[in-house]
Design a protein around this motif. Sequence first.
Motif, PDB file in Angstrom:
ATOM      1  N   SER A 276      56.810 -14.803 -41.945  1.00 55.46           N
ATOM      2  CA  SER A 276      57.400 -14.109 -43.085  1.00 55.46           C
ATOM      3  C   SER A 276      58.910 -14.236 -43.023  1.00 55.46           C
ATOM      4  O   SER A 276      59.498 -14.369 -41.939  1.00 55.46           O
ATOM      5  CB  SER A 276      57.001 -12.625 -43.046  1.00 55.46           C
ATOM      6  N   ALA A 277      59.534 -14.183 -44.193  1.00 52.62           N
ATOM      7  CA  ALA A 277      60.992 -14.215 -44.244  1.00 52.62           C
ATOM      8  C   ALA A 277      61.598 -12.865 -43.877  1.00 52.62           C
ATOM      9  O   ALA A 277      62.796 -12.777 -43.625  1.00 52.62           O
ATOM     10  CB  ALA A 277      61.453 -14.628 -45.642  1.00 52.62           C
ATOM     11  N   ILE A 278      60.765 -11.822 -43.854  1.00 54.42           N
ATOM     12  CA  ILE A 278      61.264 -10.464 -43.601  1.00 54.42           C
ATOM     13  C   ILE A 278      60.721  -9.888 -42.296  1.00 54.42           C
ATOM     14  O   ILE A 278      61.467  -9.361 -41.484  1.00 54.42           O
ATOM     15  CB  ILE A 278      60.908  -9.532 -44.784  1.00 54.42           C
ATOM     16  N   ILE A 279      59.410  -9.987 -42.085  1.00 53.63           N
ATOM     17  CA  ILE A 279      58.764  -9.349 -40.940  1.00 53.63           C
ATOM     18  C   ILE A 279      58.659 -10.316 -39.774  1.00 53.63           C
ATOM     19  O   ILE A 279      58.317 -11.490 -39.943  1.00 53.63           O
ATOM     20  CB  ILE A 279      57.370  -8.825 -41.336  1.00 53.63           C
ATOM     21  N   ASP A 280      58.935  -9.789 -38.581  1.00 51.58           N
ATOM     22  CA  ASP A 280      58.808 -10.583 -37.367  1.00 51.58           C
ATOM     23  C   ASP A 280      57.484 -10.302 -36.657  1.00 51.58           C
ATOM     24  O   ASP A 280      56.676 -11.197 -36.457  1.00 51.58           O
ATOM     25  CB  ASP A 280      59.984 -10.284 -36.431  1.00 51.58           C
ATOM     26  N   ARG A 281      57.264  -9.015 -36.272  1.00 55.91           N
ATOM     27  CA  ARG A 281      56.051  -8.683 -35.539  1.00 55.91           C
ATOM     28  C   ARG A 281      55.496  -7.329 -35.959  1.00 55.91           C
ATOM     29  O   ARG A 281      56.231  -6.462 -36.417  1.00 55.91           O
ATOM     30  CB  ARG A 281      56.320  -8.686 -34.029  1.00 55.91           C
ATOM     31  N   ILE A 282      54.179  -7.194 -35.785  1.00 54.69           N
ATOM     32  CA  ILE A 282      53.469  -5.955 -36.084  1.00 54.69           C
ATOM     33  C   ILE A 282      52.753  -5.504 -34.815  1.00 54.69           C
ATOM     34  O   ILE A 282      52.107  -6.307 -34.136  1.00 54.69           O
ATOM     35  CB  ILE A 282      52.442  -6.154 -37.221  1.00 54.69           C
ATOM     36  N   PHE A 283      52.863  -4.197 -34.501  1.00 54.84           N
ATOM     37  CA  PHE A 283      52.248  -3.639 -33.297  1.00 54.84           C
ATOM     38  C   PHE A 283      51.331  -2.479 -33.690  1.00 54.84           C
ATOM     39  O   PHE A 283      51.753  -1.574 -34.406  1.00 54.84           O
ATOM     40  CB  PHE A 283      53.321  -3.123 -32.338  1.00 54.84           C
ATOM     41  N   ILE A 284      50.097  -2.501 -33.197  1.00 50.46           N
ATOM     42  CA  ILE A 284      49.161  -1.412 -33.444  1.00 50.46           C
ATOM     43  C   ILE A 284      49.286  -0.416 -32.296  1.00 50.46           C
ATOM     44  O   ILE A 284      48.858  -0.680 -31.167  1.00 50.46           O
ATOM     45  CB  ILE A 284      47.717  -1.921 -33.572  1.00 50.46           C
ATOM     46  N   GLU A 285      49.889   0.727 -32.578  1.00 51.35           N
ATOM     47  CA  GLU A 285      50.220   1.694 -31.535  1.00 51.35           C
ATOM     48  C   GLU A 285      48.981   2.359 -30.924  1.00 51.35           C
ATOM     49  O   GLU A 285      48.904   2.556 -29.709  1.00 51.35           O
ATOM     50  CB  GLU A 285      51.143   2.782 -32.102  1.00 51.35           C
ATOM     51  N   HIS A 286      48.017   2.726 -31.758  1.00 51.71           N
ATOM     52  CA  HIS A 286      46.885   3.513 -31.272  1.00 51.71           C
ATOM     53  C   HIS A 286      45.898   2.698 -30.447  1.00 51.71           C
ATOM     54  O   HIS A 286      44.919   3.252 -29.935  1.00 51.71           O
ATOM     55  CB  HIS A 286      46.173   4.215 -32.435  1.00 51.71           C
ATOM     56  N   GLN A 287      46.130   1.415 -30.285  1.00 53.30           N
ATOM     57  CA  GLN A 287      45.275   0.583 -29.443  1.00 53.30           C
ATOM     58  C   GLN A 287      45.919   0.264 -28.091  1.00 53.30           C
ATOM     59  O   GLN A 287      45.356  -0.469 -27.288  1.00 53.30           O
ATOM     60  CB  GLN A 287      44.914  -0.716 -30.182  1.00 53.30           C
ATOM     61  N   LYS A 288      47.108   0.829 -27.837  1.00 48.99           N
ATOM     62  CA  LYS A 288      47.752   0.635 -26.547  1.00 48.99           C
ATOM     63  C   LYS A 288      47.060   1.490 -25.473  1.00 48.99           C
ATOM     64  O   LYS A 288      46.362   2.458 -25.799  1.00 48.99           O
ATOM     65  CB  LYS A 288      49.232   1.052 -26.626  1.00 48.99           C
ATOM     66  N   VAL A 290      46.295   4.397 -23.020  1.00 46.69           N
ATOM     67  CA  VAL A 290      46.568   5.839 -23.036  1.00 46.69           C
ATOM     68  C   VAL A 290      47.128   6.282 -24.390  1.00 46.69           C
ATOM     69  O   VAL A 290      47.856   7.265 -24.481  1.00 46.69           O
ATOM     70  CB  VAL A 290      47.534   6.245 -21.892  1.00 46.69           C
ATOM     71  N   HIS A 291      46.782   5.572 -25.451  1.00 45.46           N
ATOM     72  CA  HIS A 291      47.228   5.929 -26.799  1.00 45.46           C
ATOM     73  C   HIS A 291      46.043   6.153 -27.744  1.00 45.46           C
ATOM     74  O   HIS A 291      46.242   6.319 -28.946  1.00 45.46           O
ATOM     75  CB  HIS A 291      48.115   4.826 -27.385  1.00 45.46           C
ATOM     76  N   ASP A 292      44.834   6.158 -27.213  1.00 43.53           N
ATOM     77  CA  ASP A 292      43.665   6.180 -28.087  1.00 43.53           C
ATOM     78  C   ASP A 292      43.426   7.524 -28.762  1.00 43.53           C
ATOM     79  O   ASP A 292      42.553   7.637 -29.619  1.00 43.53           O
ATOM     80  CB  ASP A 292      42.406   5.734 -27.337  1.00 43.53           C
ATOM     81  N   ASP A 293      44.195   8.550 -28.400  1.00 40.89           N
ATOM     82  CA  ASP A 293      44.053   9.848 -29.057  1.00 40.89           C
ATOM     83  C   ASP A 293      44.959   9.973 -30.281  1.00 40.89           C
ATOM     84  O   ASP A 293      44.955  10.975 -30.975  1.00 40.89           O
ATOM     85  CB  ASP A 293      44.365  10.975 -28.066  1.00 40.89           C
ATOM     86  N   LEU A 294      45.740   8.925 -30.549  1.00 42.91           N
ATOM     87  CA  LEU A 294      46.653   8.956 -31.690  1.00 42.91           C
ATOM     88  C   LEU A 294      45.920   8.716 -32.997  1.00 42.91           C
ATOM     89  O   LEU A 294      44.876   8.043 -33.034  1.00 42.91           O
ATOM     90  CB  LEU A 294      47.732   7.873 -31.537  1.00 42.91           C
ATOM     91  N   LEU A 295      46.487   9.229 -34.071  1.00 47.06           N
ATOM     92  CA  LEU A 295      46.067   8.811 -35.404  1.00 47.06           C
ATOM     93  C   LEU A 295      46.548   7.388 -35.632  1.00 47.06           C
ATOM     94  O   LEU A 295      47.485   6.928 -34.985  1.00 47.06           O
ATOM     95  CB  LEU A 295      46.655   9.753 -36.455  1.00 47.06           C
ATOM     96  N   PRO A 296      45.909   6.623 -36.537  1.00 48.85           N
ATOM     97  CA  PRO A 296      46.292   5.229 -36.751  1.00 48.85           C
ATOM     98  C   PRO A 296      47.789   5.092 -37.044  1.00 48.85           C
ATOM     99  O   PRO A 296      48.306   5.655 -38.008  1.00 48.85           O
ATOM    100  CB  PRO A 296      45.446   4.809 -37.944  1.00 48.85           C
ATOM    101  N   SER A 297      48.479   4.343 -36.175  1.00 47.76           N
ATOM    102  CA  SER A 297      49.934   4.207 -36.238  1.00 47.76           C
ATOM    103  C   SER A 297      50.300   2.745 -36.021  1.00 47.76           C
ATOM    104  O   SER A 297      49.797   2.103 -35.098  1.00 47.76           O
ATOM    105  CB  SER A 297      50.616   5.066 -35.165  1.00 47.76           C
ATOM    106  N   VAL A 298      51.189   2.246 -36.850  1.00 45.23           N
ATOM    107  CA  VAL A 298      51.605   0.843 -36.770  1.00 45.23           C
ATOM    108  C   VAL A 298      53.124   0.764 -36.855  1.00 45.23           C
ATOM    109  O   VAL A 298      53.745   1.416 -37.703  1.00 45.23           O
ATOM    110  CB  VAL A 298      50.965   0.008 -37.901  1.00 45.23           C
TER     111      VAL A 298
END
Length: 400
Positions: A276-288, A290-298
């Motif tokens: 993309s000309a704008i976006i470099d990377r996307i990270f899915i936080e709730h799949q890290k 000790v993060h599985d108790d999070l609501l879906p966060s990106v």
Amino acid sequence: MTDHALYSTDKPSPKIAIIGGGLTGLLTATLLEHASNQTQTPFKNPQITIFEKSRSVGRLATRYRSDSETGKNWQWSFGAQFFTAKTGSFQQFIAPWLQTGLLQPWCAKVVELTPVDANIQAPDIQVPDIQNKEQWDTIHARYISTPKMTSWGRELAAALKHTTIAFKTRVATLAQYSHYQNIQHQNTLHSDSQKTELFDEAGTSLGWFDWVICTVPNGQAVELMADSGFSEKNKITQAQMQACYTLMLGWDKSQPLPETFNHQAIPQWDVAYVDSAIIDRIFIEHQKPVHDDLLPSVTIHARNDWSQAHVDDDMESVKEQLLQAAKQSLNWDEDSTPSQTDCHRWRYAATIVHKDREELSILVDETKQWIVSGDWCAKGNIESCYQMAQQTVDAIWKTK
């Protein structure tokens, strides 16, 4: 003020000021304290003060919001997402926190993502092209701090025994307020000591120090050292830095997630490199880990060149452009539109590393006993913070 008050023969260890409570500042204080405990150390129990303009330390930034209905959180690591440890000394340094679990390897599944074409008039039947790229492993590990990226910085700060942290304290430009004084003693570790008196921006004295270590980004270091007579001042601007915008997205527990996360034709993924000309990377936080108790966060990082080109733009305008680019990458519809959106601008986020130029290393003015340091003196990553802290300790040790 007497000479004895400035440099007591009963306490020959140096008084050290560290400007900036980011990781470089914390690691510098940590390694100085470690060095003072060694058998052959030239000084014991240094008196260290970290001056930090904000209310927290560490710079491994985390932002979160709480959902009143579920009591759960959305959470975003909107600064550094992870770090590596490629040198033996840094691997040895982080080992205790790996044993406690505060630091953990992140074995992410990484893909390459090509967003949908915004010019096609039937986006509902499009799916972004996602191809497997690599699987991160523990051999070439990427590490995260748990439960938050800020946790490690706070742990480093809490472990300091001879260091005071002054929060919400902005050190004035050294040329504007600082005073210098040569103090001579016959019974101290060094007979000709250069003292610097620092002041805050209101003109209040912050004390006298043997060493002043500046660990802020180079743009801020230029301002602090302007017209100060710092002998290495011209080298500060040799390091080029770029900005980065971070977009944070969250979804309610009851919401469907965008197809890009769960389409049957798309491989499961944790990190996406985006074409993309704008976006470099996307990270899915709730799949890290000790993060599985999070609501879906990106968390989405914009490209550094795009961010730099728009660094002074209106934040709402930038946010709208990032949201549009994110929609093309994640392909949400009306039902799966994120309920949480936020945006942050980092003016000094990435160091441009030129292959044809050697890394700067720290900058030392031995006459004034000032040091300018920071990850930008090397490759701009977290391991660079540690390496610059090591160089700083060596530089101070060498003069004793």
